[in-house]
Design an enzyme around this catalytic site. Structure first.
Site, PDB file in Angstrom:
ATOM      1  N   ASP A 243       6.097   2.854   2.000  1.00 51.51           N
ATOM      2  CA  ASP A 243       4.749   1.614   2.856  1.00 51.51           C
ATOM      3  C   ASP A 243       4.315   1.503   4.101  1.00 51.51           C
ATOM      4  O   ASP A 243       5.045   1.239   4.480  1.00 51.51           O
ATOM      5  CB  ASP A 243       6.058  -0.048   2.708  1.00 51.51           C
ATOM      6  CG  ASP A 243       4.973  -0.943   2.391  1.00 51.51           C
ATOM      7  OD1 ASP A 243       3.458  -0.721   2.810  1.00 51.51           O
ATOM      8  OD2 ASP A 243       6.018  -1.623   2.787  1.00 51.51           O
ATOM      9  N   HIS A 244       2.986   1.600   3.127  1.00 49.20           N
ATOM     10  CA  HIS A 244       1.821   2.293   4.602  1.00 49.20           C
ATOM     11  C   HIS A 244       2.230   1.708   5.773  1.00 49.20           C
ATOM     12  O   HIS A 244       1.647   1.752   6.810  1.00 49.20           O
ATOM     13  CB  HIS A 244       1.068   2.594   4.041  1.00 49.20           C
ATOM     14  CG  HIS A 244       0.113   3.745   4.682  1.00 49.20           C
ATOM     15  ND1 HIS A 244       0.854   4.285   6.006  1.00 49.20           N
ATOM     16  CD2 HIS A 244      -0.590   5.211   4.395  1.00 49.20           C
ATOM     17  CE1 HIS A 244      -0.288   4.942   6.525  1.00 49.20           C
ATOM     18  NE2 HIS A 244      -1.028   5.921   5.615  1.00 49.20           N
ATOM     19  N   ARG A 245       2.293  -0.050   5.192  1.00 47.94           N
ATOM     20  CA  ARG A 245       2.389  -0.941   6.785  1.00 47.94           C
ATOM     21  C   ARG A 245       3.376  -1.203   7.328  1.00 47.94           C
ATOM     22  O   ARG A 245       3.276  -1.093   8.343  1.00 47.94           O
ATOM     23  CB  ARG A 245       2.296  -2.556   5.968  1.00 47.94           C
ATOM     24  CG  ARG A 245       1.643  -2.772   4.404  1.00 47.94           C
ATOM     25  CD  ARG A 245       2.627  -4.114   3.658  1.00 47.94           C
ATOM     26  NE  ARG A 245       3.043  -3.756   3.324  1.00 47.94           N
ATOM     27  CZ  ARG A 245       4.065  -4.751   2.647  1.00 47.94           C
ATOM     28  NH1 ARG A 245       3.270  -5.974   2.456  1.00 47.94           N
ATOM     29  NH2 ARG A 245       4.905  -4.524   2.155  1.00 47.94           N
TER      30      ARG A 245
ATOM     31  N   PRO B  87       0.857  -1.177   0.090  1.00 48.89           N
ATOM     32  CA  PRO B  87       0.004  -0.179   0.017  1.00 48.89           C
ATOM     33  C   PRO B  87       0.588   1.447   0.140  1.00 48.89           C
ATOM     34  O   PRO B  87       1.222   1.567   1.241  1.00 48.89           O
ATOM     35  CB  PRO B  87      -0.749  -0.116   1.303  1.00 48.89           C
ATOM     36  CG  PRO B  87       0.143  -1.437   1.887  1.00 48.89           C
ATOM     37  CD  PRO B  87       0.623  -1.758   1.245  1.00 48.89           C
TER      38      PRO B  87
END
Length: 419
Positions: free
Chosen positions: A391-393, A217
């Site tokens: 990387d939004h994780r 994401p």
């Protein structure tokens, strides 16, 4: 006894490669360290050196062959002290290969060169021919069924096709062409075109970036950065470095700025690993370099602790090796974050795709004269747009924003790059 020459693993992740070119032929003597072949991996074309002495008694995989698995026997070397007789003993191997091998006893290693047979099976016929031979046959209109192969296990190779007369029966070229034509989902609508075979590098780029967009994401954060102070400092530094043959680029300075920003905001210098996260204490910057076969990212290791002149020298050398396809695996595998600069092509702003397992990439646009507020007054300044993909994780928006803020400050007050 004969020495097996096997397809090498030229990187820790390599599972197969293309035997791009033989640098020796059957009957040639080789010594340890001699270059004998060029192997195309998913990242570069690399030279393969002999580790044993002897005579190349048999080449089992023709140049141009794709999908050769690591460990496949690609050639045999006859030890110089063994004489010629043992080399001839290997001759029955092709005969054994002609009997359908699944029920035959396990053959000696020379017969185990399976990649060509697998490729032939995929084409729907029983003609053994190298990919290069098939392409030449299609161009010349040669019917492969009418040729006798002189390659390993009776395989048709380039020389067999080039020595044949053109204008043979047409069905064979048509069948061959069906292997490489575009899939039915991409109709050509009758538009003149040519089918271009993808390099291993391009296949890997397509696969990895598709996976990235599907599985990672992305969050995008953009800042406008004033370049005037950095450009002034660059001019002064280049004047002092001229006698040493060093010329700093803007990109060299941005590499250093990104590395320092990652060290100052370590929450962005990470990799997502499922239930865990890798927190890096060193900033290794992968730098996107365009090459004829695609894109590769040589790495400036520990860029935050290197001088600008060292970064410039290393980057010039790595870029030259990348364009020649000579990068070694340790020079492009790894990295904690990436930078991609398309400003020199006039691109004002873009959003780059993260290269996993990295968790961020910085996209640099063109520096251009823009109206800009300087000391509460409207002025003209040289400004570029920089966009971070995160990387939004692994990286929260607030942490990404903090890193972009630090990057902007380092570029706008560039003395921090040489401190």
């Amino acid at each position: 006894m004969p020495i097996e020459l096997k397809m090498p693993a030229l990187s820790p992740t390599m599972e197969e490669g293309t035997l791009a070119r033989w640098l020796v032929k059957e009957g040639d003597s080789v010594s340890s360290g001699d270059l004998i072949a060029e192997i195309e991996t998913d990242k570069a074309t690399m030279e393969f050196e002999a580790v044993d002495e002897g005579v190349i008694s048999q080449i089992l995989v023709a140049e141009g062959t794709d999908g050769v698995k690591v460990g496949t026997v690609i050639a045999m070397i006859q030890g110089e002290d063994e004489g010629a007789a043992p080399a001839k003993a290997a001759a029955p191997a092709p005969v054994a290969a002609k009997t359908e091998a699944p029920t035959a006893p396990t053959p000696p290693p020379p017969v185990a060169a399976p990649a060509p047979a697998a490729l032939v099976a995929a084409s729907g016929d029983r003609i053994k021919a190298s990919p290069l031979a098939r392409r030449i046959a299609a161009d010349k209109g040669v019917d492969l069924a009418g040729l006798t192969g002189t390659g390993p296990n009776g395989r048709i190779v380039k020389a067999d096709v080039e020595g044949a007369k053109s204008g043979a029966a047409a069905p064979a070229p048509t069948a061959t062409a069906s292997v490489t034509t575009a899939p039915a989902a991409v109709p050509d609508f009758g538009i003149p075109h040519e089918v271009v075979k993808l390099s291993n590098m391009r296949k890997t780029i397509a696969r990895r970036l598709t996976e990235s967009k599907q599985q990672v994401p992305h969050i995008y954060l953009t800042v406008d950065v004033r370049l005037d102070a950095l450009l002034k400092l660059r001019g002064e530094l280049n004047a002092s470095l001229e006698s040493r043959g060093v010329k700093l680029s803007v990109n060299d300075m941005l590499i250093k700025a990104l590395a320092l920003a990652l060290i100052q905001v370590p929450k962005c210098n990470v990799s997502f690993a499922g239930d865990t996260m890798l927190q890096y204490s060193r900033a290794d910057i992968s730098v996107a370099v365009s090459v004829p076969t695609g894109l590769i990212t040589p790495i400036i290791v520990d860029a935050a602790n290197k001088s600008l002149s060292t970064i410039s020298t290393e980057m010039s050398a790595l870029a030259a090796k990348a364009k020649d396809g000579k990068l070694q695996p340790h020079e492009f595998q790894g990295g904690t974050a990436s930078i991609s600069n398309m400003g020199m092509m006039g691109i004002k702003q873009f959003e780059a795709v993260i290269n996993p397992p990295q968790a961020m990439i910085m996209a640099i646009g063109a520096g251009e004269k823009r109206p800009y507020v300087v000391d509460d007054a409207l002025a003209i300044a040289t400004v570029m747009s920089a966009t971070g993909s995160f990387d939004h994780r692994a990286i929260d928006g607030a942490d990404g924003a903090e890193m972009m803020k630090v990057f902007k400050e380092l570029v706008e007050k560039p003395l921090g790059l040489v401190a």
